[in-house]
Design a protein around this motif. Structure first.
Motif, PDB file in Angstrom:
ATOM      1  N   GLN A 178       0.554  -1.008   0.006  1.00 32.92           N
ATOM      2  CA  GLN A 178      -0.100  -0.044   0.135  1.00 32.92           C
ATOM      3  C   GLN A 178       0.719   1.211  -0.024  1.00 32.92           C
ATOM      4  O   GLN A 178       0.659   2.216   0.691  1.00 32.92           O
ATOM      5  N   LEU A 179       1.853   1.381  -1.023  1.00 33.73           N
ATOM      6  CA  LEU A 179       2.756   2.642  -1.171  1.00 33.73           C
ATOM      7  C   LEU A 179       2.029   3.558  -1.924  1.00 33.73           C
ATOM      8  O   LEU A 179       1.091   3.128  -2.865  1.00 33.73           O
ATOM      9  N   LEU A 180       2.156   4.787  -1.526  1.00 34.59           N
ATOM     10  CA  LEU A 180       1.524   5.913  -2.012  1.00 34.59           C
ATOM     11  C   LEU A 180       2.158   6.735  -3.012  1.00 34.59           C
ATOM     12  O   LEU A 180       3.633   6.670  -2.655  1.00 34.59           O
ATOM     13  N   LEU A 181       2.046   6.921  -4.034  1.00 30.85           N
ATOM     14  CA  LEU A 181       2.721   7.772  -5.343  1.00 30.85           C
ATOM     15  C   LEU A 181       2.313   9.168  -5.390  1.00 30.85           C
ATOM     16  O   LEU A 181       1.203   9.587  -5.165  1.00 30.85           O
ATOM     17  N   ALA A 182       3.325   9.943  -5.442  1.00 27.43           N
ATOM     18  CA  ALA A 182       3.431  11.641  -5.775  1.00 27.43           C
ATOM     19  C   ALA A 182       3.665  11.588  -7.127  1.00 27.43           C
ATOM     20  O   ALA A 182       4.622  10.833  -7.694  1.00 27.43           O
ATOM     21  N   SER A 183       2.902  12.277  -7.678  1.00 29.28           N
ATOM     22  CA  SER A 183       3.002  12.873  -9.220  1.00 29.28           C
ATOM     23  C   SER A 183       4.034  14.274  -9.349  1.00 29.28           C
ATOM     24  O   SER A 183       3.409  15.188  -8.816  1.00 29.28           O
ATOM     25  N   ALA A 184       5.090  14.024  -9.999  1.00 35.50           N
ATOM     26  CA  ALA A 184       5.886  15.277 -10.096  1.00 35.50           C
ATOM     27  C   ALA A 184       6.026  15.442 -11.425  1.00 35.50           C
ATOM     28  O   ALA A 184       7.146  15.308 -12.207  1.00 35.50           O
ATOM     29  N   PHE A 185       4.755  16.043 -12.263  1.00 36.76           N
ATOM     30  CA  PHE A 185       5.083  16.211 -13.639  1.00 36.76           C
ATOM     31  C   PHE A 185       4.807  17.947 -13.674  1.00 36.76           C
ATOM     32  O   PHE A 185       5.695  18.363 -13.543  1.00 36.76           O
ATOM     33  N   ALA A 186       3.590  18.295 -14.237  1.00 35.12           N
ATOM     34  CA  ALA A 186       3.512  19.757 -14.385  1.00 35.12           C
ATOM     35  C   ALA A 186       3.557  20.636 -13.256  1.00 35.12           C
ATOM     36  O   ALA A 186       2.935  20.328 -12.181  1.00 35.12           O
ATOM     37  N   GLU A 187       4.022  21.739 -13.739  1.00 30.59           N
ATOM     38  CA  GLU A 187       4.085  22.619 -12.541  1.00 30.59           C
ATOM     39  C   GLU A 187       2.745  23.281 -12.757  1.00 30.59           C
ATOM     40  O   GLU A 187       1.948  23.382 -13.519  1.00 30.59           O
ATOM     41  N   GLY A 188       2.417  24.232 -11.627  1.00 33.22           N
ATOM     42  CA  GLY A 188       0.985  24.869 -11.642  1.00 33.22           C
ATOM     43  C   GLY A 188       0.889  26.248 -12.212  1.00 33.22           C
ATOM     44  O   GLY A 188       0.944  27.202 -11.503  1.00 33.22           O
TER      45      GLY A 188
END
Length: 387
Positions: free
Chosen positions: A114-124
């Motif tokens: 149950q690992l949680l992933l962060a998405s580091a793609f587009a800037e806000g």
């Protein structure tokens, strides 16, 4: 209402989650510490929702995923946003399974632990494409070193893995785009406060500073070398698939927030049938648009530029429906409800956040205009009328 069907689908995949969200209440959840929502995310076994069963996941279809996110969004918008960022990243990794050596092992680990992933793609930033990256990768022995900043990044303190878009400049000065998978534990990553509004603060969307973070070769995919064209094509296909998933998930999550506003109105006496009918048209029409595009994604297995354009059309159509439905619902709930209930103003503000997620309408305009031109070019022009 299909919101009830969405909650039934959620109960099928994630038993007990709906009951727990209802028990805690929307505003208590939205004011909770982000770590509490992450614990709830893990405890409900939701991390593997999209992961194929062969890797230990639940293997939910795109249509079922839309239902789950709408249901969760109606009871805790912040958790739905967390799930959106996690699950669209999962969808991208599934597509990369055959070309990143460690991808299949990663999927098994996510499902089993149950690992949680962060998405580091587009800037806000307005007009920013989703896969543009401010992270720079430099080649070193055995892998790459990452430098740069990602903001905002959801679940910034409690995620386990970060999947990031990176750019690497070769010796000839040519930039190569790619993906990197970073395990957060032990990585030289600094968190800095970024999210100042109280709306959706529980998503823990803050800044990540990558300070010479080492990533081994098997956790990086770059379109370079002898197989550059093949890798680039595969990465592009995975990117488009992830983008399709993202647009649909964002639409479903915020449609859930609008649905919660309408549910408050349904419980109020004296609301005219004509108003409720209009709200039914807005919400159910939006939901069906998402399900239709999700069904196409499920049938094709692979996404292309045409399907991405359809996903964008669905997302912006849903976005407009959310605006209309939430405006009407709040107006009909009345000024006293707005004044006396924090939930009404919170849901109204939260539902508007869909407009801040990439891809922006401005950035999408050329893609959608070309889609319409190409679609229209296959239709014979009508003969002029003779009077």
């Amino acid at each position: 209402m299909s919101i009830q069907e969405a909650r039934a689908a959620t109960e099928q995949y994630l038993p007990g989650l709906i009951a727990e969200l209802k028990h805690q209440g929307l505003m208590q959840l939205e004011h909770a510490e982000p770590a509490q929502l992450c614990q709830l995310f893990r405890r409900s076994n939701a991390a593997g929702l999209l992961i194929p069963q062969q890797y230990g996941g639940l293997g939910a279809s795109p249509r079922d995923t839309i239902n789950v996110l709408r249901a969760v969004g109606s009871l805790c918008p912040s958790l739905a946003v967390m799930m959106t960022m996690h699950h669209h990243t999962i969808a991208t990794i599934v597509q990369l399974g055959g070309i990143i050596p460690a991808a299949e092992d990663l999927l098994r680990s996510i499902a089993n632990n149950q690992l949680l992933l962060a998405s580091a793609f587009a800037e806000g930033k307005p007009g920013s494409p989703i896969f543009n990256s401010s992270l720079k990768a430099s080649a070193v022995d055995g892998g790459f070193v990452l430098r740069g900043t990602k903001k905002p990044c959801t679940m910034s303190h409690d995620m386990d893995v970060i999947v990031a878009g990176v750019a690497c400049t070769d010796t000839g000065g040519v930039d190569h785009q790619g993906f990197a998978v970073i395990f957060a534990e032990g990585a030289n990553i600094t968190r800095e406060p970024f999210w100042k509004t109280p709306i959706l603060r529980a998503t823990d969307s803050n800044a990540l500073i990558f300070n010479d973070v080492f990533v081994p070769d098997e956790m990086v995919l770059l379109a370079e070398g002898a197989n550059a064209e093949e890798i680039e094509a595969s990465a592009q296909e995975a990117s488009i698939s992830g983008l399709c998933w993202f647009q649909l998930m964002v639409g479903a999550s915020y449609l859930g927030a609008a649905s919660a506003l309408v549910e408050l109105l349904v419980c109020k006496r004296g609301v005219q049938d004509t108003h409720l009918a209009q709200l039914a048209i807005e919400l159910e029409g939006a939901h069906q648009a998402l399900l239709g595009t999700a069904g196409t994604l499920e049938q094709r297995q692979e996404a292309d530029a045409g399907l991405y354009s359809q996903a964008l059309c669905s997302r912006f159509s849903v976005q407009a429906a959310i605006e209309r439905a939430s405006n009407l619902a709040v107006e009909l709930l009345g000024g006293m409800s707005f004044i006396e209930s924090e939930q009404v103003s919170y849901l109204l503000a939260a539902s508007r956040a869909i407009g801040f997620h990439p891809i922006s309408r401005t950035a999408a305009a050329p893609t959608l205009a070309d889609f319409l031109r190409n679609t229209g070019s296959t239709v014979d022009a009508p003969e002029p009328a003779h009077v």
